[in-house]
Write an enzyme that holds these catalytic residues in place. Structure first.
Site, PDB file in Angstrom:
ATOM      1  N   SER A  98       0.807  -1.218   0.000  1.00  0.00           N
ATOM      2  CA  SER A  98       0.000   0.000   0.000  1.00  0.00           C
ATOM      3  C   SER A  98       0.842   1.271   0.000  1.00  0.00           C
ATOM      4  CB  SER A  98      -0.920   0.016   1.211  1.00  0.00           C
ATOM      5  OG  SER A  98      -1.524   1.268   1.331  1.00  0.00           O
TER       6      SER A  98
ATOM      7  N   ARG B 296       2.605   9.420  -7.340  1.00  0.00           N
ATOM      8  CA  ARG B 296       2.995   8.074  -7.778  1.00  0.00           C
ATOM      9  C   ARG B 296       3.943   8.063  -8.964  1.00  0.00           C
ATOM     10  NH1 ARG B 296      -2.499   4.302  -7.661  1.00  0.00           N
ATOM     11  NH2 ARG B 296      -2.741   4.349  -5.407  1.00  0.00           N
TER      12      ARG B 296
END
Ligand SMILES: Cc1cc2nc3c(=O)[nH]c(=O)nc-3n(C[C@H](O)[C@H](O)[C@H](O)COP(=O)(O)OP(=O)(O)OC[C@H]3O[C@@H](n4cnc5c(N)ncnc54)[C@H](O)[C@@H]3O)c2cc1C
Ligand code: HEM
Ligand code: SF4
Ligand code: FES
Lengths: 248, 665, 230
Positions: free
Chosen positions: B284, B337
């Site tokens: 995660s 990201r």
């Protein structure tokens, strides 16, 4: 590591099948069990043999596809993992590993290590749902508060991945852990109450019709279940069933 | 054909309501006369099949797994967004809409995203009514998490198994309809072609994966909810069977394929451990809140770490390169990201990767453990200078926050992340691109619909966390079942579609030909050989950073590899039996075509946006540079070879949102 | 309610009820037998009461007999059905990794108990029935014509425990009962749906009962064998 594999080979549902020995070398302890089988299969294909068929998809312990009986245990010797999460470091150089399909009348073999678990689906068709239509004006999600303990217990039951290890490891091939997980999830939630009687009756009847054995509470399922589904769920289903039977 | 997105007129907030009020309906008695095929039983396909059956249509549903419950949606972990504003933190439909468009780097369609935000709240109501056990607080009400890139707490979750619980909800809704006979379920069936009759999608050709039989199935409309194509990279966080075959076959029958190059590469995954690796596992993103990312500063230390003469914990602070903190002092380890992924790749390419394969960086919790430990010692009035005590207290805090992830890591890597830094590396995770659809989710082939990850519609160039589950269920429960009625209203008098027509015949023969070719080819190399090779090309040349030269050579290499595949692939066994290698071969054959189109799309898109980063188009600070002239959807029309595909553009118009630079300063 | 015995859970429930009933019976049986160690008189009184009181003789006794028969017949039926649920067995099965020997071998422990019960019935019960209902002697006296001769129960008990073979059979029989109960006790509660916060505590009770009661029976047999004066 060098290993001897004894694998169940069966061409099709009507074939008799037998255990076949394979040698495999240079197995890395970092491989997952299924990756080890991938390597074996590549070798088999290159040699012109047919690869060993086994079920798998997510390879991270959640889809419930993988289903190997390894050295006499469902999903192998490690606890709380599926076959795809089992790593070769759990074995030693020179080991002999037995690899068999789930065995149960209700799980007929399709090929090699692949079995047909549609009996599980049919049990769910019989009652594994709450009858609510998708209308877009269902009542607000927060209109019925649910006690946290019950919500958590319902969640724990709901984490069953439908792999069938419970059936495979049960000496009676009983599906009680699987069925009770779904019955419990709904029994613990207010939304599930309305149909509780029919649900448990229908699901248990279907379970029986599929040819699963009867539970004698050995507890093997709970130990081998990769998701740690508790035997309490079976007791809860027994209660639900008896309640339903006496209601009519 | 010109692209018509069929966006309804009127103000953004009223479009969906007005549209629903104006489209054609099929009356309940007539629905019984209509068949719909739904391929895929993930969140999108499963929810659509159930809802269509509830409405009264006769549904045939297909999946290649042995049960609908095993579709890849089952693996989603983090959560699902919905604009419920239960936390009272100012969330609203507009805010969810805004965040999603911005997160997508202004490459998605306004009207679709707004509708998504609008129906999001219904999803949660529906799921709770179905018995989905979402996390709750002690007051018994639903709990929320916050997710990256947004300022509100709107993510609903069920521990780390949100996808599983939502999918089992959709599966239960399907089960009810299967029990009633309204859905006929075809498990272990793979769709291998779409049948188009008189310009309309009227059925599919499927292979029964158990018996090998080739079957014809007809219907008045066909819906594809067949998921994403991340496995074109061979290694990804997708399930082994995830594929592009259904979407690709649709493309070949006339459905335009949109934005194939938009791929999301997730920065925190467990690295590849060797050539035997078959898939990658996600860790995660939340870990980056407390973990610091670094590699050694000096090559000699890298060597020493790789051959295990040096432990990372023994490397002195001044010999470590906390490259994200160095390059992005403002955001540090919490850059978005795509930036984090690219930076890791840059270091590893430069030879600083810390594991045997040279493709891993450290995610280190030592300072977090220290920090939390000191804090705890202070709070509890204990000795803050007792190193052992501080470490113990700190580890407890970290365990409470991330215990399950640490355990999962330990199972796979066999190292204790409390004691030694985690090793992570980016991995392919999600594909924003997919089949082009209009506002009704209809593809360019009338009667053929695409929903969920299989379509391109809502995430633009980059998807925000927890919004794929939302989109899948929105499409399946609340959008498609109504928009499809508009099309089917014309079919109430059509009667059952015959499978004994030349179109079915032709499609079936084509499928048989391909299968026979593969089986009789008797080459020398297994399917995986080609898949891995394709994956390498994709990863190296169409991965986190792309440039013209590499993309051009990728196109060449993929096309060569494809030729080699058809010449030299070896598929053991027969066509008329369970044959996984055969199924795999078919999927890889399609990946080999898609891969080329992917590279071509990336080549044509001369800008950087979201997951698509062209080295030529970056700002001085190395950030993605969008270009106004590329504010369009690329929709590719099939013309034989991928290199001949024709580009159609759907211009993106932003009337309700101001298009801005993404900035992390 | 209809056809409850046709469903798996219904059978489980019936099995558990019969088992619970047997466990209560054995507890009571033990309570009377242990009296023989402390006080032959009390033992005699209790035995006479049980042997002649109408409710025991005409209600409980038939129920008990039916209960035993039901229990073992059902036990065999379940075993056969369960065996049928797996047509091909594993080449390698590691049952001890996940369950106790006792739980996997209820049919064997139960089977041995059955053998024991048959012998036991021939020994005591057939004899009793002969005296009471065939010969018609309901007095319970050693010499039915002499009211002062005293009850015969204690005497007979001691005589029975003289031969070592019978004592040995007793011991083995009760070892099997113990094994049977070590799994069966908790299992019966699980079968009727009682698995909750008391289950842990119940495990302790189960151990005490499953080992204590059979050990007690063995003790009684040994006691009379070695101290018996006749
Ligand atoms: C590890 C992981 C974690 C994620 N976590 C999150 C998260 O926290 N939140 C979030 O919003 N999103 C998350 N995502 C993304 C999200 O899970 C997916 O995008 C979404 O579930 C896709 O759903 P779908 O219904 O479109 O397709 P899928 O669930 O992939 O279903 C595809 C279906 O199509 C069928 N199919 C495919 N091809 C064929 C064929 N040729 N013939 C017949 N059937 C076929 C399959 O059998 C399957 O039933 C995650 C993804 C991954 C990989
Ligand atoms: C007469 C010979 C007997 C046979 C053949 C026999 C056989 C069995 C079998 C096969 C089971 C397992 C079935 C199941 O768990 O569902 C069982 C369970 C059980 N038996 Fe016996 N048994 C016998 C006598 C006894 C006696 C005398 C007692 C007790 C005093 C007893 C107590 C139990 C208990 C408590 C269970 C568990 C019930 C349950 O799981 O619900 N049995 N028996
Ligand atoms: S209960 Fe456990 S073992 Fe059984 S199917 Fe579910 S997850 Fe698998
Ligand atoms: S492959 Fe999905 S659980 Fe193992």
């Amino acid at each position: 590591m060098n290993l001897t594999l004894k694998i169940w080979r069966q061409k099709g549902a009507n074939d008799k099948g037998k255990m076949v020995d394979y040698q495999i070398s240079d197995v890395s302890p970092d491989m997952s069990f299924l990756e080890m089988l991938d390597v074996l299969n590549t070798q088999l294909i290159e040699k012109g043999d047919e690869p060993v068929a086994f079920d798998h998809d997510c390879r991270e312990g959640i889809c419930g596809s993988c289903s190997l009986y390894i050295n006499g245990e469902a999903h192998g010797p490690d606890r709380l993992v599926t076959t795809c999460q089992l790593h070769m470091r759990k074995f030693k150089d020179g080991d002999t590993i037995y690899i068999e399909p789930w065995r149960a009348k209700a799980f007929p073999v399709i090929k090699d290590l692949i079995v047909d678990r549609s009996s599980f689906d049919r049990i769910q068709h019989a009652g594994g749902f709450i009858s609510v239509n998708t209308s877009g004006n269902t009542q607000d999600a927060n209109s019925i508060p649910i006690e946290k303990a019950n919500a958590d217990a319902a969640f724990d039951a709901a984490t069953c991945i439908g792999c069938g290890a419970c059936v495979a490891s049960c000496k009676n091939s009983s599906a009680m852990l699987f069925v009770s997980a779904k019955v419990s999830q709904f029994a613990l939630l207010p939304q599930g109450q309305v149909e509780a009687t029919d649900r448990v009756m229908n699901m248990v009847n279907q379970m029986d019709a599929e040819g699963f054995g009867n539970c004698t509470n050995t507890g093997a399922c709970e130990v081998e279940c990769p998701k740690g589904i508790s035997l309490e769920n079976i007791a809860r289903m027994n209660r639900e069933y008896l309640k339903a039977s006496f209601k009519g | 054909m010109a692209l018509d997105s069929k966006i309804p007129q009127g103000p953004l907030a009223d479009k969906w309501t007005n549209h629903k009020n104006n489209i054609n309906l099929v009356n309940p008695a007539n629905k019984r006369l209509i068949d719909v095929i739904v391929v895929g039983t993930g969140l999108a396909g499963g929810s659509a099949a159930a809802t269509l059956a509830e409405l009264g249509y006769n549904v045939k549903a297909f999946c290649f797994q042995d049960s609908p419950r095993r579709a890849h949606s089952i693996a989603a972990q983090g959560g699902i967004n919905a604009a419920k504003n239960y936390q009272g933190d100012g969330d609203s439909t507009y805010r969810l809409f805004y965040d999603t468009v911005k997160g997508g780097d202004y490459r998605s369609r306004e009207a679709n995203v707004y509708r998504l935000a609008e129906v999001s709240a219904n999803i949660i109501d529906q799921c709770v009514a179905q018995g989905v056990p979402f996390a709750r607080d002690y007051g018994g009400l639903l709990d929320n998490r916050s997710f990256g890139g947004v300022l509100v707490s709107r993510t609903f979750y069920a521990k780390g198994q949100t996808g599983q619980q939502l999918l089992l909800g959709a599966y239960s809704a399907m089960n009810r309809q299967i029990g009633r006979g309204k859905i006929k379920m075809y498990n272990r069936h793979e769709m291998l072609d779409i049948v188009v009759v008189d310009g309309k999608a009227r059925g599919i050709i499927a292979r029964n994966l158990v018996t090998g039989e080739i079957e014809r199935h007809s219907a008045h409309a066909v819906v594809l909810g067949t998921g994403g194509y991340g496995n074109v990279f061979f290694l990804s966080t997708n399930a082994m069977g995830s594929n592009v075959t259904a979407a690709w076959k649709a493309h070949k029958r006339g459905a335009y394929f949109a934005n194939p190059c938009y791929t999301q590469i997730h920065p925190t995954c467990i690295p590849v451990s060797g050539d035997h690796q078959s898939k990658l596992t996600l860790m995660s993103e939340s870990l980056r809140n407390d973990g610091r990312i670094w590699v050694p500063k000096h090559k000699k230390d890298v060597e020493a770490i790789r051959n295990k003469t040096l432990k990372p914990t023994d490397l002195k602070e001044e010999d470590r390169d906390y490259y994200l903190e160095r390059r992005y002092p403002a955001f540090g380890n919490l850059v978005p990201r795509d930036v984090a992924s690219r930076a890791a790749k840059e270091r590893c390419d430069a030879g600083f990767g810390v594991n045997a394969t040279g493709e891993a960086v450290y995610l280190d919790f030592a300072s977090a453990i220290q920090r939390y430990g000191k804090e705890q010692a202070h709070v509890k009035g204990l000795n803050e200078n007792d190193a052992a005590l501080v470490k113990k207290l700190g580890q407890e805090v970290v365990k409470n926050k991330y215990g399950n992830l640490f355990q999962m890591y330990e199972k796979i890597v066999d190292e204790n992340p409390y004691e030694t830094p985690m090793m992570i590396y980016p991995a392919v995770h999600y594909t924003m691109g997919g089949i082009w659809v209009d506002y009704n989710l209809q593809t360019t082939v009338p009667g053929l619909y695409a929903i969920g990850e299989a379509n391109f519609s809502d995430h633009g160039a980059n998807r925000l966390g927890a919004s794929a589950l939302m989109q899948g269920l929105a499409d399946g429960y609340f959008v498609l079942p109504y928009t499809i009625g508009d099309y089917l209203a014309d079919d109430i008098r059509t009667g059952p579609i015959s499978t004994e027509t030349k179109e079915f015949e032709e499609a079936e023969n084509k499928v048989r030909e391909d299968i026979n070719h593969l089986i009789n080819n008797k080459g020398t190399k297994p399917v995986d050989y080609f898949h891995k090779k394709l994956g390498k090309i994709m990863w190296n040349k169409c991965g986190m950073a792309r440039n013209e030269k590499d993309l051009k050579s990728a196109i060449e290499e993929i096309s060569q590899l494809r030729a080699e595949f058809w010449k030299d692939v070896r598929v053991p066994g027969d066509a008329n039996e369970f044959n996984e290698e055969l199924a795999k071969a078919g999927r890889v054959a399609d990946f080999l075509e898609l891969g080329e189109l992917f590279a071509k799309d990336a080549l044509v898109r001369e800008e950087s946006a979201g997951g698509h980063f062209r080295e030529e188009y970056q700002t001085a600070e190395g950030e993605a540079k969008r270009r106004k002239e590329f504010q369009f959807v690329s929709a590719w029309e099939y013309k034989g070879e991928p290199k001949d595909a024709v580009l159609h553009k759907e211009d993106l118009v932003y009337e309700n949102i101001e298009v801005k630079e993404r900035s992390y300063k | 309610m209809s056809g409850i015995l046709n469903s798996s859970i219904g059978r489980k429930f019936a099995m558990a009820l019969s088992a619970l009933f047997l466990m209560v019976f054995i507890l009571q049986h033990f309570a009377i037998n242990i009296l023989s160690v402390f006080s032959p008189e009390a033992f005699n009184e209790a035995s006479h009461f049980m042997g002649t009181f109408w409710a025991v003789q005409y209600l409980l006794q038939p129920v008990l007999i039916l209960g035993v028969i039901f229990h073992f017949v059902m036990g065999f039926v379940l075993e056969i059905k369960n065996n049928n649920a797996r047509k091909v067995s594993y080449a390698k099965n590691n049952g001890s990794a996940n369950s106790t020997w006792m739980s996997r071998n209820m049919i064997w422990s139960g089977g041995f108990i059955l053998v024991f019960i048959v012998i036991h019935m021939i020994d005591f019960w057939v004899h009793e029935m002969n005296v009471k209902y065939v010969a018609g002697d309901m007095t319970g006296l050693i010499d039915p014509t002499d009211p002062n001769s005293g009850f015969r129960y204690y005497e007979e008990l001691v005589v029975k425990f003289e031969p070592i073979w019978r004592v040995a059979l007793y011991c083995v029989g009760f070892v099997f009962l113990s094994l049977h109960l070590l799994h069966g006790f908790g299992s019966a509660f699980q079968s009727i749906g009682a698995n909750n916060k008391y289950t842990k505590a119940l495990k302790g009770v189960s151990k005490v009962y499953s080992i204590g009661i059979p050990a007690g029976f063995i003790f009684i047999a040994l006691f009379h064998h070695f101290t018996g004066t006749h």
